[in-house]
Design an enzyme around this catalytic site. Structure first.
Site, PDB file in Angstrom:
ATOM      1  N   SER A  60     -23.802  -1.991  72.448  1.00  0.00           N
ATOM      2  CA  SER A  60     -24.882  -2.537  73.326  1.00  0.00           C
ATOM      3  C   SER A  60     -24.722  -2.232  74.832  1.00  0.00           C
ATOM      4  O   SER A  60     -25.610  -2.662  75.788  1.00  0.00           O
ATOM      5  CB  SER A  60     -24.509  -4.372  73.488  1.00  0.00           C
ATOM      6  OG  SER A  60     -25.005  -4.439  72.263  1.00  0.00           O
ATOM      7  N   GLU A 160     -31.041  -1.656  67.428  1.00  0.00           N
ATOM      8  CA  GLU A 160     -30.069  -2.603  66.892  1.00  0.00           C
ATOM      9  C   GLU A 160     -30.174  -2.811  65.555  1.00  0.00           C
ATOM     10  O   GLU A 160     -29.313  -2.863  64.654  1.00  0.00           O
ATOM     11  CB  GLU A 160     -30.092  -3.878  67.759  1.00  0.00           C
ATOM     12  CG  GLU A 160     -29.429  -3.727  69.183  1.00  0.00           C
ATOM     13  CD  GLU A 160     -27.778  -3.803  69.212  1.00  0.00           C
ATOM     14  OE1 GLU A 160     -27.330  -3.810  67.967  1.00  0.00           O
ATOM     15  OE2 GLU A 160     -27.260  -3.706  70.213  1.00  0.00           O
TER      16      GLU A 160
END
Length: 290
Positions: A60, A160
């Site tokens: 992330s 993601e």
């Protein structure tokens, strides 16, 4: 005389780097992990790295780069932080980290782009991340933007959702810690975005609430750190692909440094991985405040 002064400055800097390297080496010695570290002093030009040129998965942390690419489009007038973004079942996926979905569990709403960006960066929202990428047109525009700003050793290929489906995909989203601190310095110096967007992104990063046991874990309370975390969790074999954090730290004297610590391919526990980052961060803080 000039040569003598240069010699003393050089030997002093080398001694300082050696001292920090000895401390960092002792902290990661014996741990079954690859640890990449980079530190960059903004005002004094100090730099230190260990495994700083290794290409390691970002997880992330790449949301920092994505947010910067979005804000570049805002600067260009292609997007607006006030424009409405629809949230629905198709972009509020289950079984992923998403405070945004938790806030709007049924979807069927429109929220300003700034809310999606702030959840993506400050709360590391995975659904928010992929919504931003869709607005940009995928990962390629992020790559192109970073390339155009001279950010080296950075690659983004998957979002993601794709990383959740394929453990190995994360290794195609990589950077080096030296590249990460360089990108942070470029942000701070106004070389990535307009002043308005720079100030805004710094403010959002200062509000980050994830990973309080990593870079900021042992720093004095209320130390300003504009940061972005990243974590892969463990796979079925007990391997952590990435436990990361990058940040810009403001010192009590008003000066700054960037730090990036990536723990990759670790068989250690989550506690050990995060403590390595925390211990390294504290050592760097102590160095700058000695």
């Amino acid at each position: 005389m000039f040569r003598l002064i240069f010699f003393f400055l050089f030997t002093s800097l080398y001694s300082q780097q050696s001292f920090l390297d000895e401390k960092v080496t002792s902290l990661i010695k014996g741990e079954n992990a690859t640890v990449g570290i980079s530190v960059l002093g903004f005002e004094n030009g100090f730099s230190y790295s260990k495994n700083g040129s290794k290409k390691l998965p970002m997880q992330s942390v790449f949301k920092f780069h994505i947010a910067a690419a979005v804000l570049n489009e805002v600067d260009r007038g292609k997007l607006s932080l006030d424009q409405k973004v629809p949230l629905n079942k198709s972009n509020l996926l289950e079984n992923t980290w998403s405070p945004l979905r938790d806030k709007y569990p049924n979807g069927g709403v429109e929220v300003p782009l700034r809310e999606v960006l702030e959840y993506t960066v400050a709360k590391s929202d995975n659904n928010g991340c992929d919504i931003l990428l869709k607005l940009l047109g995928g990962t390629k525009p992020v790559q192109n933007f970073m390339d155009s700003k001279g950010v080296k050793d950075f690659q983004i290929r998957y979002n993601e959702e794709e990383m959740h489906k394929d453990w190995n995909a994360q290794y195609q989203n990589y950077t080096t810690t030296v590249s990460a601190t360089d990108a942070l310095k470029k942000l701070y110096d106004g070389k990535l975005l307009s002043k308005k967007s720079t100030d805004y992104l710094m403010k959002v990063m200062l509000s980050t609430s994830t990973g309080t046991n990593k870079l900021v874990g042992q720093l004095p309370k209320d130390t300003p750190v504009a940061r972005k975390t990243g974590s892969s969790g463990k796979n079925n074999a007990g391997l952590t692909g990435a436990e990361n954090e990058i940040g810009i730290v403001t010192l009590p004297n008003g000066k700054h440094y960037a730090i990036a610590v990536f723990v990759s391919n670790s068989t250690e526990t989550d506690v050990v991985n995060c403590k390595m980052i925390s211990d390294i961060s504290k050592s760097v803080w102590d160095y700058f405040n000695k």
